[in-house]
Design a protein around this motif. Structure first.
Motif, PDB file in Angstrom:
ATOM      1  N   ARG A  96       0.836  -1.207   0.000  1.00 55.04           N
ATOM      2  CA  ARG A  96       0.000   0.000   0.000  1.00 55.04           C
ATOM      3  C   ARG A  96       0.867   1.252   0.000  1.00 55.04           C
ATOM      4  O   ARG A  96       0.565   2.235  -0.706  1.00 55.04           O
ATOM      5  N   ALA A  97       1.960   1.249   0.768  1.00 49.46           N
ATOM      6  CA  ALA A  97       2.839   2.416   0.798  1.00 49.46           C
ATOM      7  C   ALA A  97       3.473   2.653  -0.576  1.00 49.46           C
ATOM      8  O   ALA A  97       3.552   3.799  -1.050  1.00 49.46           O
ATOM      9  N   GLU A  98       3.892   1.579  -1.229  1.00 48.97           N
ATOM     10  CA  GLU A  98       4.496   1.709  -2.560  1.00 48.97           C
ATOM     11  C   GLU A  98       3.467   2.191  -3.578  1.00 48.97           C
ATOM     12  O   GLU A  98       3.765   3.055  -4.414  1.00 48.97           O
ATOM     13  N   LEU A  99       2.260   1.656  -3.508  1.00 52.82           N
ATOM     14  CA  LEU A  99       1.194   2.073  -4.420  1.00 52.82           C
ATOM     15  C   LEU A  99       0.879   3.555  -4.240  1.00 52.82           C
ATOM     16  O   LEU A  99       0.740   4.304  -5.221  1.00 52.82           O
ATOM     17  N   THR A 100       0.785   3.999  -3.000  1.00 49.77           N
ATOM     18  CA  THR A 100       0.494   5.403  -2.719  1.00 49.77           C
ATOM     19  C   THR A 100       1.601   6.306  -3.233  1.00 49.77           C
ATOM     20  O   THR A 100       1.337   7.337  -3.872  1.00 49.77           O
TER      21      THR A 100
END
Length: 254
Positions: A96-100
């Motif tokens: 999720r952090a990478e996607l954001t």
């Protein structure tokens, strides 16, 4: 169930949370979770990332408009998802952090220019997306800011873009106090390019994107790439980069 059927169903779901429409060579991307103030859950964030990449690869598209369905632009991250993002599932947390991070950075990495059209709330990650676009048009009812700390959340990913857009003192006030900015202040500090009434703001965004669509797409892509590249270089290196692109583009015209 076949793999193609699964992919079709996934695409249908994504189309529900992100609407796209073409106005000639201008593509409008409209976040479509108005019941959640267009809050960014994993589904919407993924759809937005994919749609921006698809538009950039589509030669019929020359410019983009990013906006939100309903009275608000985007309320930031959907915190209802946070319950499942715990240290017990590091893979999900990191994904999720990478996607954001990828989605926040992408607008400036696109070859094609993109303008955000912002009505109502643009908070946290929504504010980050709004100012991450090449230009921003805001409605007179805009409420822009970073209230994460009020919810004991660190505005970590959006902080880089904010610091590079405005002075450090005001940036720190926004992330530490959660103060919201209105249309006049956004225009006054240079974050908003234009201000309009809510019923006119999309037309103004389309007008800006339409002017981009009239330009030579190769020259415009080179202009955008150089614009962001020189911002991160020392002056002498930036001038050399400008010299090189100048020579290349003169050769291209010949």
């Amino acid at each position: 169930m076949s793999e193609s059927t699964v992919m079709s169903e996934e695409t249908a779901v994504r189309q529900e949370v992100l609407l796209t429409e073409d106005h000639g060579a201008v593509r409008v991307l409209r976040m479509n979770r108005p019941h959640k103030r267009n809050a960014l859950d994993t589904e919407l964030t993924t759809a937005l990332l994919d749609a921006m990449l698809a538009a950039d690869a589509d030669e019929s598209v020359r410019a983009l408009v990013l906006t939100g369905e309903g009275p608000g632009f985007c309320a930031g991250a959907d915190i209802t998802e946070f319950a499942g993002l715990t240290p017990a599932d590091q893979t999900a947390v990191l994904h999720r952090a990478e996607l954001t991070a990828r989605t926040q950075l992408l607008p400036q990495q696109l070859r094609k220019p993109i303008v955000s059209v912002v009505r109502g709330a643009a908070l946290g990650g929504g504010a980050g997306l709004a100012i991450g676009c090449d230009m921003m048009v805001v409605a007179t009812d805009v409420a822009f800011g970073y209230p994460e700390l009020r919810h004991s959340i660190v505005p970590a990913i959006v902080m880089t873009g904010l610091q590079r857009q405005i002075g450090r003192k005001l940036a720190f006030e926004l992330v530490s106090h959660g103060r919201l900015l209105g249309a006049d202040e956004l225009a006054g500090i240079g974050l908003a390019n234009r201000v309009a009434e809510p019923d006119r703001v999309l037309d103004l965004g389309l007008e800006i994107a339409g002017r981009w669509a009239e330009a030579n797409p190769v020259a415009l892509a080179a202009t955008k790439e150089l614009f962001y590249r020189v911002a991160d270089l020392p002056v002498d290196q930036a001038m050399r980069a400008g010299r090189d692109v100048n020579a290349i583009m003169r050769g291209f015209r010949g």
